[in-house]
Design a protein around this motif. Sequence first.
Motif, short mmCIF file in Angstrom:
data_model
loop_
_atom_site.label_atom_id
_atom_site.label_comp_id
_atom_site.label_asym_id
_atom_site.label_seq_id
_atom_site.Cartn_x
_atom_site.Cartn_y
_atom_site.Cartn_z
N LYS A 1 0.83 -0.90 -0.17
CA LYS A 1 -0.11 0.01 0.25
C LYS A 1 1.04 1.17 0.18
O LYS A 1 1.82 1.61 0.59
CB LYS A 1 -0.74 0.13 0.94
N LYS A 2 0.92 1.84 -0.65
CA LYS A 2 1.73 3.24 -1.17
C LYS A 2 0.53 4.31 -1.39
O LYS A 2 -0.49 4.86 -1.47
CB LYS A 2 2.24 3.03 -2.46
N GLY A 3 0.97 5.36 -0.23
CA GLY A 3 0.45 7.01 -0.71
C GLY A 3 1.55 7.80 -0.87
O GLY A 3 2.25 7.81 -0.46
N ILE A 4 1.18 8.19 -1.80
CA ILE A 4 2.24 8.41 -3.15
C ILE A 4 1.45 10.62 -2.72
O ILE A 4 0.16 11.12 -3.07
CB ILE A 4 0.98 9.00 -4.38
N ASN A 5 2.69 11.48 -2.22
CA ASN A 5 2.80 12.22 -1.67
C ASN A 5 2.44 13.26 -3.20
O ASN A 5 3.31 13.08 -4.23
CB ASN A 5 4.05 12.74 -1.52
N ASN B 1 8.21 2.93 5.42
CA ASN B 1 8.32 4.18 4.91
C ASN B 1 6.58 5.73 5.64
O ASN B 1 5.47 4.87 5.79
CB ASN B 1 8.27 5.35 3.89
N THR B 2 6.91 6.11 6.89
CA THR B 2 6.19 7.16 7.50
C THR B 2 6.12 8.27 7.51
O THR B 2 5.89 9.13 8.36
CB THR B 2 6.17 6.37 9.19
N ASN B 3 6.81 9.16 6.94
CA ASN B 3 6.52 10.82 6.35
C ASN B 3 5.86 11.34 6.77
O ASN B 3 5.65 12.00 6.98
CB ASN B 3 7.67 11.00 4.45
N LYS B 4 4.56 10.60 6.10
CA LYS B 4 3.00 11.50 6.30
C LYS B 4 2.67 10.96 6.45
O LYS B 4 1.94 10.18 5.25
CB LYS B 4 3.35 12.73 4.95
N MET B 5 1.67 11.15 8.04
CA MET B 5 0.50 10.14 7.69
C MET B 5 -0.75 10.46 8.36
O MET B 5 -0.22 11.19 9.63
CB MET B 5 1.06 8.02 8.47
N TYR B 6 -1.50 9.94 7.99
CA TYR B 6 -2.88 10.01 8.86
C TYR B 6 -3.41 9.42 9.28
O TYR B 6 -2.84 7.90 9.03
CB TYR B 6 -4.41 10.84 8.49
N PHE B 7 -4.41 9.24 10.53
CA PHE B 7 -4.73 8.16 11.27
C PHE B 7 -5.75 7.16 10.54
O PHE B 7 -5.40 6.09 10.82
CB PHE B 7 -5.78 8.50 12.36
#
Length: 873
Positions: free
Chosen positions: A695-699, A738-744
Amino acid sequence: MKRQILLILIVFNVVVSFAQCIEGKITDTKNNPIAFATIFCESLSKGTTSNIEGYYKLDFPKGNHVIIVRYLGYKTKEFVVQCSAETQHFDIVLEEQAYKIPEVRVMASGEDPAYSIMRKAIAMSYYYLNQAEEYNCRVYLKGSGMLVKAPMLLKKKLEKEGLEEGKSMVIENITDLHFKLPNTIEEKVISIRSSDNTNDVSPMSYITLSLYQDNNGVVSPLGKDAFSYYKFQLAASFYDQDYLVHKIKVIPNRTGFDVYSGYIYIVEGFWHLHSAELKLEQKMFTIDINQIYSPVDKDVWMPVSHDFDIVIKAIGGEFRYRYVASVSNFKVKLNSALDHSIYKNLLTESKELAEQEKEINNSVQNQIKNLTQKESLSKSESKKLKKLIKKDVEKSIPEKELELKESYTLDDSAELKTVSYWDSIRPIPLTISEKSSYKVKDSIEIKVEKNPLYLDSLKRDKYKFTWRKLLLGGTYEFSEKQKFSYGGLFGLTNYNYNTVDGFKYQTYFNYKLDNLQGKLFNITQHTAYAFARERMTSYFNIDYRYNGIKRAYLSFEGGRNTVDFNETSGISNNLNLITTLLLKENYQKLYQKDYANIGHKFDIVNGLILNTQFEYAQHSEHVNHSDFYFFDPYNKDFTSNIPQADNLSTNLISKHDASVLKIGITYTPQYFYKIKDGVKQMEYSIYPTFELNYKKGINDFLGSDVDYDLLDLTIKQSISTQRLGTISYNLTGGTFLNTNKMYFADYKHFGTNSPFLISSSDYTSFRTLNYYENSTNTSFIEGHVRLVSNRILLKRIPGLNKTLMNENIYLNYLATNGNKPYYEVGYGLNQIFLMFNVEVFAGFEGSQYKYTCLKIGIPFLNKKNDSITIGIN
């Protein structure tokens, strides 16, 4: 010798009866009718069975034929019939079987002589299970039933469907069966008919199953573990024609749903089944099984007559059904990879065959011969014989194909056969009561035959508009391919409540188009109005299956919805409604999601699935808008709409945009499947399933504010064992790369059940952990194991061992970075009065005891049932 005399009589044209079609009645010496007696012609491999009044009918080609009449408890009789153009009436009287009561004979080991017989029969069962490589036969099945007592809750509904107390019903079908090693069974229904629309209750599965092996969790008296479940007694012995038959009493060591009781009959020297009289008790029904075997080919005995007496008792109702089946038209191909002469010669006592015995050079077959010819076998010799026969036979069994051919097909004209057709082809005569049951149905069918427009009027009634469907919801079937469903206006599922939305009114609309050739289009629209927020939410789902064999789907989803921070395994809406209104505990924490999602899923190869999704969403924070409740038993206030997690900053639930890519690969080795209507349906595998997910959160993509990477691996499987029960496990390990920017909402959340009420007994949920408190953005290991059994503790107590309850043992484990490992052990009872579950759990943090809790599970609170349709289908 008897058969030789009969053949001489035929040659000299000594006629016992002449008939193109013979019919008559079978009685005992006191003129009492004998129901379900078998009349069989071995040379034609064709026969029939008498009905419950003793009447029978046979159609044979012109010529001379030997018929054998057999029924348990009576002496077998043989007759010669010369069939001509005229139907002849031919009554048959059977004499009671003279049993030879066994002498009180104790073996050297002190055991009943039945054990020596059963050791050989059990050892030989693997040969008889694989004796035929392939065979075809035709089954005529007739059942007559009656609703003895209707359940109070369903009485009116059953009456509307034509099921009334004391009213008889009849069902008949003619089915062609095809068997092929290793275990392919194909059923083709040639014709089916019933006095009403009830075609659901049928023992066809018992007809196609073999008593030479365990079936569906029930241990056969001839199965490999039979001595662990049964005691045996030699009840009697008798001669049936030239065969010495032993009547063996089957006594289960304990009561339960996995054992038979009754008698089996074993042929001396050949050690195969002659007949069976068995009783089987299941959770909601009991079934008495009577089977009669007969030679259908050279040295091949198969069941040619089945008699089933079924009693169903559930929720205060009782239903009785009596089935009789006649099996004929056998065409058998022996297993070509086996040397059958070895087994034939080593088992027979005939001197003529013994003189023709081949030279046996195979050491395995030599050992088999020596052991089977011993007068009695010890336990160790019995085990050795079973292993030897299995070793000899196994090499002849072809490797099983992954595709399980469709086992059941219905001929296009099966339900269209006329009344006159059935009257001409029916092999077992109808009784007077059965004829009466058919009167109303026959009158309708005759109208349809004469006037096709009458059938069209019946179809229109099925699709006509009803106010009940409009108000409560339901499904409209435009055709076999098209359906429209919606949630109604005033159904129970139209209403919900939480502290964010307040009271919520919701409904849905669904349209489904299935072209029955593998392609499917399905669209659902969900709409809701939150009264406390004075806002409407609406979202849609579109699924398009463009390849049924590849199970290939395209999916589109989008709109506005109020969702749980733990979207995949959080508390169900129904359970949160109850705890909020009745306990003043608002466990569910929600946020608003405006989103669009596109996905694709397909099978790369059999058992290997690739699933990809991309979602763009705007997440907005919600606050409580309602403080309404019915009861406040704990004198407490509602909590805020902020998840109760340690060190949770409000920044983690603030408004943001998220572009997220998900890629998942799932693999199950040797996954067996079926193909039906152009769609591949996965069935089972003896191997675990492996799931790898990324799972990838794309900045900065489409304005996205998230930047993280999550990788996890899951291994899961369910294993059914005869003695223990079903063991299921689900093990998951993962880490955030990688946890550069996450929300709950991006955290890894775990399934938990905080309140004493729980929605289900899903074994992948923790019972003593609070919602959200262990959610993490670090590494984690999660494990769940469950044993489901009928004989752990309470189900061993007489009186409880035949209830519908299941016992469960649970073991749960969770380890997250920076926290001590957490363990849970639990015991539960499921399906208490078919309504709820009870569980007791203890939790441990590291080596320290933390909690004990009692949980009451109510299945209708399950998350899967949140959108259940209550209405008329």
